[in-house]
Scaffold this active site. Structure first.
Site, PDB file in Angstrom:
ATOM      1  CE1 TYR A  57      -3.138  -2.411   0.260  1.00 41.50           C
ATOM      2  CE2 TYR A  57      -3.803  -2.266   2.415  1.00 41.50           C
ATOM      3  CZ  TYR A  57      -4.115  -3.223   1.221  1.00 41.50           C
ATOM      4  OH  TYR A  57      -5.146  -4.100   1.575  1.00 41.50           O
TER       5      TYR A  57
ATOM      6  N   PRO B 124     -16.007  -2.006   1.115  1.00 37.46           N
ATOM      7  CG  PRO B 124     -16.030  -1.542   2.941  1.00 37.46           C
ATOM      8  CD  PRO B 124     -15.323  -1.689   2.481  1.00 37.46           C
TER       9      PRO B 124
ATOM     10  N   GLY C  55     -15.898   3.490  -3.161  1.00 39.14           N
ATOM     11  CA  GLY C  55     -16.680   4.848  -3.502  1.00 39.14           C
ATOM     12  C   GLY C  55     -18.185   4.719  -4.365  1.00 39.14           C
TER      13      GLY C  55
ATOM     14  CG  LEU D 213     -22.347   0.290  -3.020  1.00 39.43           C
ATOM     15  CD1 LEU D 213     -21.879  -1.067  -2.015  1.00 39.43           C
ATOM     16  CD2 LEU D 213     -23.931   0.276  -3.657  1.00 39.43           C
TER      17      LEU D 213
ATOM     18  N   GLY E 263     -22.422   6.659  -3.760  1.00 40.29           N
ATOM     19  CA  GLY E 263     -23.516   7.444  -4.506  1.00 40.29           C
ATOM     20  C   GLY E 263     -23.235   8.664  -5.330  1.00 40.29           C
ATOM     21  CE  LYS E 264     -16.880   9.057  -4.106  1.00 41.71           C
ATOM     22  NZ  LYS E 264     -15.430   9.718  -2.860  1.00 41.71           N
TER      23      LYS E 264
END
Ligand SMILES: NC(=O)c1ccc[n+]([C@@H]2O[C@H](COP(=O)([O-])OP(=O)(O)OC[C@H]3O[C@@H](n4cnc5c(N)ncnc54)[C@H](OP(=O)(O)O)[C@@H]3O)[C@@H](O)[C@H]2O)c1
Length: 346
Positions: free
Chosen positions: A53, A211, A215, A217, A219-220
């Site tokens: 990462y 989850p 991003g 989910l 809604g952006k």
């Protein structure tokens, strides 16, 4: 914050785990420290990182682990720290994968960057069909016996491969994997069929990542507008392409709209709803959240308190049931025997 038992271990962890996948690229150190502070003030005691990462960062930089190590410097003992190895960390052919050579090097590199003597959880980031599982489980056992990790786990493993690994560990009296880290969200539910029943039977802790489907989910995003920043953009190199391949299609955008309508009816942020839906599954131990900004956290943390009633569960299940079907195997690394000539580049 709620806490729960970590699989069959004696450990308890917070049901929200803080992911560090954006630290060092999308999220600079100052913002990352704010995220750590905010999450831990809310009771999060479980941190997930990995040697590779942030994705899209310089090869082998380990920036997320370095930032995590700096933040933890005077409070290491207060947190359950998990990292992962096996991803590419250099240009040599042995700088990746689950060979004994790479894993023993990889844990050393992680401990150095994290500035600690041990991690609580050391996981294989990916399955590696090139390396015999026997070699991998022996190497992971050696890591535990040397005191460098307290528990071991896997990520992105198919259930049958995890079952084979556990069988080898039991037969050879080696340290067992205690945790699986799969991709799981309302737009990707294949692991419910493929992994969860086995994990429950074996009391394997399950800590899903992704989850919010990177991003989507929240809604952006709009299907017609290509983002210039974030997970679906070109700023993260191949990562943007991978995520677009997973989620950027009209049907998934329609599903997000339906979930948004339900969230509005229930007067709950969609982020909270989607994260709470994961936590409501009995197979799930903790959900790994991945904020790139401190203000992303509040709605995800609220999921630990938000309980779904039966009607709400049924509505969400109905909307997303098609995403239980799919082709998980297409995401797995392929053995070179099936896809490549047998010669290996140095
Ligand atoms: N084992 C593995 O293979 C694996 C793979 C991936 C991740 N992980 C781990 O799991 C963690 C979480 O996974 P993930 O990052 O994929 O999770 P995710 O929640 O699906 O996606 C995180 C992204 O969603 C956006 N976001 C999050 N909260 C938001 C909010 N409230 N409002 C608007 N946007 C929001 C941010 O995107 P933008 O920054 O684009 O705005 C953020 O980078 C990672 O940090 C990492 O520790 C593991």
């Amino acid at each position: 914050m709620e806490f729960t038992r970590f699989g069959r271990t004696g450990l308890t962890v917070s049901r929200v785990c803080l992911g560090t996948g954006t630290f060092g690229k999308q999220t600079d150190e100052v913002e990352a420290f704010r995220i750590f502070d905010k999450a831990t003030e809310a009771g999060v005691n479980f941190i997930d990182t990995a040697d590779l990462y942030p994705p899209g960062g310089a090869l082998g930089s380990g920036s997320a682990e370095i930032i995590t190590g700096r933040w933890l410097s005077n409070k290491r003992g207060h947190f359950i720290l998990g990292t992962k190895g096996g991803g590419p960390m250099g240009v040599a052919s042995w700088d990746k994968g689950n060979s004994r050579k790479h894993l023993l090097d990889a844990i050393e590199g992680s401990l150095r960057r994290l500035n600690t003597d041990y991690v609580d959880l050391y996981s294989l980031h990916l399955d590696d069909p090139e390396t015999p599982l026997e070699e991998t489980v022996e190497a992971m056992d050696a890591i535990v016996r040397s005191g460098k990790a307290r528990y071991i786990g896997v990520s992105n493993f198919l259930a049958y491969r995890l079952a084979r690994a556990l069988g080898l560990q039991d037969a050879r009296k080696l340290t067992r994997f205690v945790c699986a880290q799969p991709r799981y969200n309302l737009l990707f539910r294949e692991v419910e069929r493929e992994l969860f029943r086995f994990a429950q039977e074996e009391t394997i802790a399950v800590t899903p990542y992704n989850p919010l489907a990177g991003g989507l989910l929240t809604g952006k995003y709009k299907h017609s507008v290509s983002p210039e920043k974030g997970r679906f953009s070109n700023e993260l190199g191949g990562v943007g392409k991978k995520y677009s391949g997973w989620y950027w299609d009209e049907r998934k955008f329609e599903t997000v709209e339906k979930i948004q309508e339900i969230a509005d009816q229930r007067k709950v942020p969609i982020t909270t709803l989607c994260t709470a839906w994961l936590l409501s599954n009995r197979a799930v131990t903790s959900v790994i959240v991945g904020p790139s900004r401190p203000d992303h956290l509040a709605d995800s943390l609220a999921a630990a308190e938000f309980k779904l009633d039966g009607a709400l569960e049924a509505q969400l299940d109905d909307i997303s049931v098609d995403y239980r079907k799919g082709d998980l195997e297409s995401e797995q690394p392929q053995s070179s025997a099936s896809v490549m000539p047998t010669s290996v580049k140095p």
